[in-house]
Write an enzyme that holds these catalytic residues in place. Structure first.
Site, PDB file in Angstrom:
ATOM      1  N   HIS A   1      24.026 -42.826  19.217  1.00 14.20           N
ATOM      2  CA  HIS A   1      25.377 -43.050  18.695  1.00 14.20           C
ATOM      3  C   HIS A   1      25.336 -44.161  17.630  1.00 14.20           C
ATOM      4  O   HIS A   1      24.566 -45.100  17.749  1.00 14.20           O
ATOM      5  CB  HIS A   1      26.318 -43.439  19.843  1.00 14.20           C
ATOM      6  CG  HIS A   1      27.747 -43.389  19.413  1.00 14.20           C
ATOM      7  ND1 HIS A   1      28.338 -44.423  18.718  1.00 14.20           N
ATOM      8  CD2 HIS A   1      28.694 -42.429  19.543  1.00 14.20           C
ATOM      9  CE1 HIS A   1      29.599 -44.091  18.448  1.00 14.20           C
ATOM     10  NE2 HIS A   1      29.836 -42.883  18.934  1.00 14.20           N
TER      11      HIS A   1
ATOM     12  N   GLU B   1      28.832 -37.416  13.194  1.00 15.68           N
ATOM     13  CA  GLU B   1      29.866 -38.441  13.310  1.00 15.68           C
ATOM     14  C   GLU B   1      29.816 -39.352  12.089  1.00 15.68           C
ATOM     15  O   GLU B   1      29.052 -40.333  12.075  1.00 15.68           O
ATOM     16  CB  GLU B   1      29.635 -39.284  14.568  1.00 15.68           C
ATOM     17  CG  GLU B   1      29.736 -38.502  15.865  1.00 15.68           C
ATOM     18  CD  GLU B   1      30.237 -39.374  17.014  1.00 15.68           C
ATOM     19  OE1 GLU B   1      31.175 -38.942  17.684  1.00 15.68           O
ATOM     20  OE2 GLU B   1      29.707 -40.484  17.223  1.00 15.68           O
TER      21      GLU B   1
HETATM   22  P1  13P Z   1      36.754 -41.805  17.960  1.00 17.35           P
HETATM   23  O1  13P Z   1      37.192 -40.453  18.433  1.00 17.35           O
HETATM   24  O2  13P Z   1      37.427 -42.946  18.674  1.00 17.35           O
HETATM   25  O3  13P Z   1      36.816 -41.914  16.462  1.00 17.35           O
HETATM   26  O4  13P Z   1      35.215 -41.955  18.342  1.00 17.35           O
HETATM   27  C1  13P Z   1      34.336 -41.000  17.911  1.00 17.35           C
HETATM   28  C2  13P Z   1      33.049 -41.292  18.540  1.00 17.35           C
HETATM   29  O5  13P Z   1      32.380 -42.256  18.201  1.00 17.35           O
HETATM   30  C3  13P Z   1      32.607 -40.406  19.639  1.00 17.35           C
HETATM   31  O6  13P Z   1      31.297 -40.629  19.975  1.00 17.35           O
END
Ligand code: 13P
Length: 252
Positions: free
Chosen positions: A94, A164
């Site tokens: 992540h 992401e």
């Molecule tokens: P948010 O949905 O709070 O933007 O977070 C996304 C995330 O980092 C999921 O791993």
């Protein structure tokens, strides 16, 4: 392919809060068959949540792990421990782990391999920062992360890739904007093509590429309707049972 909708609770919810979320959420989505649902609570809540999820249509995931099964690694949790507690998934790489805990692609690669070896399905996160995007480096960054993190990995179908974009992650701000569906789709298609080159067309078609970054009830439907968006990794909007249930219901 069934969509994968995963909740990343990050460092939120005590055991009590986690259990009460699950009892409310289970009722809201009990008839859902259109999506595979995964909840990734903090380590401290895994046991209690695992118990709550028995005989439900919801699966359990962790947010991180070490790559060794046991040893002198103070503060770490191993793949064996996650398996034993009932995890089927584990989020790896992540952007918050990369940024705040200095995780490198090399380290993440070891974790991906260890997860697969122990029968856990990695949700491998990749994505560019705002600065990298401004400099036109989005595709280079994603390609580099994927190639390095998947080095030596042949069971690609057991891996979900989470795209992401760092600049779209809410960090708790509910007003943060997500990527547009077009920008997200472009990145997902790029990843699909990359996997096709690294593996083959069939593997690329059957690997889920899910989107994370301010996905919420207001935008989930349009994002999840894009041809190469196979699910979502949801942070902030997954902390509330009703809003997470709405997102799950938007998956077709
Ligand atoms: P948010 O949905 O709070 O933007 O977070 C996304 C995330 O980092 C999921 O791993």
């Amino acid at each position: 392919m069934q969509k994968l909708i995963a909740a990343n609770w990050k460092m939120n919810k005590t055991i009590n809060e986690a259990v009460s979320f699950i009892s409310e959420f289970k009722k809201l989505i009990k008839d859902i068959k259109n999506a595979e649902i995964v909840i990734c609570p903090p380590f401290t809540s895994l046991q209690a949540v695992s118990k709550e999820l028995k005989n439900s249509n919801i699966k359990l995931g962790a947010q991180n792990m070490h790559f060794e099964n046991a040893g002198a690694f103070t503060g770490e949790i191993s793949p064996l421990m996650l398996k034993e507690i009932g995890c089927e998934y584990v989020i790896l790489g992540h952007s918050e782990r990369r940024e705040f805990f200095n995780e490198t692609d090399d380290l993440i690669n070891k974790k991906v391999a260890a997860a697969l070896k122990n029968g856990l399905k990695p949700i491998l996160c990749v994505g560019e920062t705002a600065e990298q995007r401004q400099h036109g480096k989005t595709e280079d960054v994603i390609e580099d992360q994927i190639i390095k993190c998947l080095k030596g990995v042949d069971k690609i179908k057991d891996v979900a890739i989470a795209y992401e974009p760092v600049w779209a992650i809410s960090r708790g701000n509910p007003n943060q904007k997500a990527a547009t569906k077009a920008d997200a789709e472009d990145a997902h298609l790029f990843i699909r093509k990359l996997l096709e080159g690294m593996y083959d067309e069939n593997a690329a078609k059957n690997t889920r590429i899910i989107y994370g970054g301010s996905m919420k009830p207001e935008n989930a439907k349009e994002l999840l309707a894009m041809p190469d968006i196979d699910g979502g990794l949801v942070g902030n909007a997954s902390l509330n049972a009703k809003s997470f249930a709405e997102i799950v219901k938007s998956a077709r």
